[in-house]
Design a protein around this motif. Structure first.
Motif, PDB file in Angstrom:
ATOM      1  N   THR A  91      79.576  79.923  56.218  1.00 50.85           N
ATOM      2  CA  THR A  91      78.499  80.327  55.313  1.00 50.85           C
ATOM      3  C   THR A  91      78.507  79.445  54.069  1.00 50.85           C
ATOM      4  O   THR A  91      79.526  78.809  53.732  1.00 50.85           O
ATOM      5  N   ASP A  92      77.373  79.423  53.394  1.00 45.62           N
ATOM      6  CA  ASP A  92      77.292  78.672  52.138  1.00 45.62           C
ATOM      7  C   ASP A  92      78.290  79.214  51.116  1.00 45.62           C
ATOM      8  O   ASP A  92      78.858  78.442  50.332  1.00 45.62           O
ATOM      9  N   ALA A  93      78.499  80.516  51.134  1.00 47.79           N
ATOM     10  CA  ALA A  93      79.440  81.128  50.189  1.00 47.79           C
ATOM     11  C   ALA A  93      80.865  80.651  50.446  1.00 47.79           C
ATOM     12  O   ALA A  93      81.618  80.365  49.506  1.00 47.79           O
ATOM     13  N   ASN A 127      85.021  75.183  44.931  1.00 51.31           N
ATOM     14  CA  ASN A 127      85.421  75.629  43.588  1.00 51.31           C
ATOM     15  C   ASN A 127      86.938  75.710  43.462  1.00 51.31           C
ATOM     16  O   ASN A 127      87.523  75.283  42.454  1.00 51.31           O
ATOM     17  N   SER A 128      87.586  76.249  44.501  1.00 48.55           N
ATOM     18  CA  SER A 128      89.044  76.432  44.433  1.00 48.55           C
ATOM     19  C   SER A 128      89.795  75.105  44.435  1.00 48.55           C
ATOM     20  O   SER A 128      90.878  74.993  43.859  1.00 48.55           O
ATOM     21  N   LEU A 129      89.203  74.084  45.075  1.00 46.87           N
ATOM     22  CA  LEU A 129      89.855  72.772  45.147  1.00 46.87           C
ATOM     23  C   LEU A 129      89.355  71.807  44.075  1.00 46.87           C
ATOM     24  O   LEU A 129      89.842  70.680  43.985  1.00 46.87           O
ATOM     25  N   GLY A 130      88.385  72.237  43.299  1.00 47.08           N
ATOM     26  CA  GLY A 130      87.840  71.384  42.246  1.00 47.08           C
ATOM     27  C   GLY A 130      87.049  70.210  42.785  1.00 47.08           C
ATOM     28  O   GLY A 130      87.110  69.107  42.233  1.00 47.08           O
ATOM     29  N   LEU A 131      86.291  70.434  43.859  1.00 47.02           N
ATOM     30  CA  LEU A 131      85.537  69.360  44.498  1.00 47.02           C
ATOM     31  C   LEU A 131      84.065  69.402  44.091  1.00 47.02           C
ATOM     32  O   LEU A 131      83.539  70.463  43.755  1.00 47.02           O
ATOM     33  N   PRO A 132      83.386  68.267  44.151  1.00 49.70           N
ATOM     34  CA  PRO A 132      81.951  68.227  43.859  1.00 49.70           C
ATOM     35  C   PRO A 132      81.153  68.881  44.982  1.00 49.70           C
ATOM     36  O   PRO A 132      81.677  69.148  46.070  1.00 49.70           O
ATOM     37  N   ASP A 133      79.873  69.117  44.743  1.00 53.68           N
ATOM     38  CA  ASP A 133      79.026  69.761  45.749  1.00 53.68           C
ATOM     39  C   ASP A 133      78.829  68.890  46.973  1.00 53.68           C
ATOM     40  O   ASP A 133      78.774  69.395  48.095  1.00 53.68           O
ATOM     41  N   GLU A 134      78.697  67.581  46.791  1.00 55.71           N
ATOM     42  CA  GLU A 134      78.470  66.668  47.901  1.00 55.71           C
ATOM     43  C   GLU A 134      79.573  65.626  47.951  1.00 55.71           C
ATOM     44  O   GLU A 134      79.986  65.099  46.903  1.00 55.71           O
ATOM     45  N   PHE A 135      80.026  65.320  49.166  1.00 51.24           N
ATOM     46  CA  PHE A 135      81.110  64.338  49.309  1.00 51.24           C
ATOM     47  C   PHE A 135      81.198  63.862  50.754  1.00 51.24           C
ATOM     48  O   PHE A 135      80.705  64.511  51.682  1.00 51.24           O
ATOM     49  N   LEU A 136      81.844  62.724  50.938  1.00 52.82           N
ATOM     50  CA  LEU A 136      82.235  62.217  52.248  1.00 52.82           C
ATOM     51  C   LEU A 136      83.664  62.654  52.510  1.00 52.82           C
ATOM     52  O   LEU A 136      84.430  62.902  51.571  1.00 52.82           O
ATOM     53  N   ASP A 144      76.810  56.005  45.043  1.00 54.79           N
ATOM     54  CA  ASP A 144      77.082  57.141  44.162  1.00 54.79           C
ATOM     55  C   ASP A 144      77.376  58.395  44.984  1.00 54.79           C
ATOM     56  O   ASP A 144      76.568  59.322  45.075  1.00 54.79           O
ATOM     57  N   ILE A 145      78.554  58.402  45.621  1.00 53.61           N
ATOM     58  CA  ILE A 145      78.971  59.550  46.426  1.00 53.61           C
ATOM     59  C   ILE A 145      80.499  59.664  46.358  1.00 53.61           C
ATOM     60  O   ILE A 145      81.200  58.666  46.520  1.00 53.61           O
ATOM     61  N   PRO A 146      81.040  60.838  46.094  1.00 49.90           N
ATOM     62  CA  PRO A 146      82.500  61.013  46.084  1.00 49.90           C
ATOM     63  C   PRO A 146      83.082  60.988  47.493  1.00 49.90           C
ATOM     64  O   PRO A 146      82.371  61.203  48.482  1.00 49.90           O
ATOM     65  N   SER A 165      81.562  71.328  54.962  1.00 53.00           N
ATOM     66  CA  SER A 165      80.974  71.098  53.641  1.00 53.00           C
ATOM     67  C   SER A 165      80.624  69.628  53.407  1.00 53.00           C
ATOM     68  O   SER A 165      79.875  69.315  52.476  1.00 53.00           O
ATOM     69  N   ALA A 166      81.178  68.726  54.215  1.00 54.10           N
ATOM     70  CA  ALA A 166      81.009  67.291  53.977  1.00 54.10           C
ATOM     71  C   ALA A 166      79.647  66.804  54.473  1.00 54.10           C
ATOM     72  O   ALA A 166      79.115  67.294  55.468  1.00 54.10           O
ATOM     73  N   LEU A 167      79.103  65.805  53.785  1.00 50.70           N
ATOM     74  CA  LEU A 167      77.855  65.177  54.224  1.00 50.70           C
ATOM     75  C   LEU A 167      78.084  64.312  55.460  1.00 50.70           C
ATOM     76  O   LEU A 167      77.205  64.186  56.310  1.00 50.70           O
ATOM     77  N   ALA A 168      79.258  63.707  55.545  1.00 53.49           N
ATOM     78  CA  ALA A 168      79.606  62.888  56.709  1.00 53.49           C
ATOM     79  C   ALA A 168      81.117  62.750  56.779  1.00 53.49           C
ATOM     80  O   ALA A 168      81.811  62.843  55.756  1.00 53.49           O
ATOM     81  N   PHE A 169      81.609  62.549  57.990  1.00 64.73           N
ATOM     82  CA  PHE A 169      83.027  62.313  58.226  1.00 64.73           C
ATOM     83  C   PHE A 169      83.205  60.846  58.603  1.00 64.73           C
ATOM     84  O   PHE A 169      82.515  60.343  59.494  1.00 64.73           O
ATOM     85  N   ILE A 170      84.132  60.158  57.933  1.00 63.57           N
ATOM     86  CA  ILE A 170      84.314  58.716  58.154  1.00 63.57           C
ATOM     87  C   ILE A 170      85.739  58.449  58.629  1.00 63.57           C
ATOM     88  O   ILE A 170      86.713  58.861  57.995  1.00 63.57           O
TER      89      ILE A 170
END
Length: 369
Positions: free
Chosen positions: A184-186, A193-202, A225-227, A271-276
């Protein structure tokens, strides 16, 4: 049937061979419960793994010699325990089997994961290479059946050990159930939030070592411009990454994580936009399968086992071609339709790795010994 397993990795390895062992025994226990599964291990150092099976299934060395020389027990003296326990088949889960199984009339299967130490010997200490070659060659020559985790590994066994192809079957590795459950999105937001990560990331997952080639990802995102989140056990190779990151002022864009449990890791994938995964070489590449089940678009290496694991919907790159990796990342980030297509088709491709399919293949191998 009574099937004994070399379960050292099951109880003592948190990732890699440990995950393979735990997933396989979980799958067999669920889909082929008519068999008895006995797990032999010199020790059970990670307590949480002992809860995954019944205590009566766990066998450890007994007696002064076996307890004080566990390697001797595991490679030779264990055979007397297998005979006493009336084991029909012994399965070496990590490329090893004991000596003298055949004289004891115990059939044997060995799972072979990779021969990276022979394909890339410069990555290993000479003594380690000698030990691995001795153990793996013995297992391949003496086992009644070899099961490779990929076509790539099968080809390597034939090439390096001169084993007949017909002796080797291919059964892919399973994937932990946590990755197959929709998040879920939640759940995703709570983890970020618990890991201190940005909303979008690879995302990249795997031991942070030279062969995994995470530095190519860091270089590829320098001008995007992507974490990037890198998850895995650290080695000296991480210093190269940190040196590049510091030199190019990317400290606030690259996150290193370790010690996540399977539930947390599965939410992170989703949660990731892509896996590399631009690894140089793998026996299979289970993180790719975890990403596919998570519905996460995959970018990985264009040769070896990687197309076998990633399927037709993943994007493929030369692992040291920074421009090509950058282009693949930008293609996914800029095209929501491509993201959706890769997600849907990747998940469909992953269904061949479902537990029931794998259990049927393993049961067939055991029954035909």
């Amino acid at each position: 049937m009574r099937i004994g397993f070399d379960a050292k990795r099951f109880f003592n390895n948190a990732s890699g061979l440990g995950n393979y062992s735990r997933d396989l025994i979980r799958i067999l226990s669920t889909f082929a419960p008519q068999n008895d599964y006995i797990l032999y291990t010199p020790s059970t150092s990670v307590e949480r793994y002992t809860d995954l099976v019944n205590p009566e299934q766990i066998k450890t060395p007994k007696g002064y010699i076996n307890q004080n020389f566990p390697n001797l027990w595991r490679t030779k003296r264990i055979v007397s325990d297998l005979k006493k326990d009336q084991i029909n088949i012994f399965h070496g889960l990590s490329g090893e089997i004991p000596v003298d199984l055949a004289p004891a009339k115990i059939k044997s299967v060995v799972s072979m994961h990779d021969l990276i130490f022979m394909r890339y010997p410069n990555l290993y200490h000479p003594i380690d290479r000698w030990i691995y070659k001795k153990k793996f060659a013995h297992a391949c020559r003496r086992a009644d059946k070899i099961v490779a985790i990929s076509k790539q590994t099968k080809n390597d066994i034939v090439e390096f050990f001169n084993i007949p192809q017909e002796k080797i079957e291919i059964i892919y590795q399973g994937c932990h159930e946590a990755f197959k459950i929709l998040k879920t999105d939640a759940e995703k937001q709570q983890l970020k939030n618990s890991l201190g990560l940005p909303d979008e990331f690879l995302l990249n997952v795997g031991t942070i070592e030279e062969r995994k080639n995470a530095l190519s990802i860091v270089k590829a995102i320098e001008h995007i411009d992507i974490p990037l989140v890198i998850v895995g056990r650290s080695t000296k190779y991480q210093l190269q990454l940190q040196e590049f990151i510091h030199k190019h002022r990317m400290e606030n864009r690259v996150y290193f994580l370790s010690g996540l449990n399977m539930q947390e890791l599965s939410v992170l994938y989703s949660s990731a936009l892509a896996f590399i995964y631009p690894s140089i070489y793998e026996g299979f590449g289970i993180p790719i399968i975890e990403a596919l089940y998570s519905g996460t678009p995959v970018i990985t290496t264009d040769s070896g086992v990687f197309p076998e694991a990633g399927g037709p919907a993943s994007l493929y790159v030369r692992p040291h071609d920074i421009g090509q990796i950058q282009h693949a990342i930008e293609s996914i980030l800029s095209d929501s339709n491509l993201q959706q297509e890769m997600s849907v088709k990747g998940l469909a491709y992953a269904q061949q790795f479902n537990d029931d399919n794998l259990a049927a293949q393993w049961e067939k191998q055991y029954l035909t010994l």
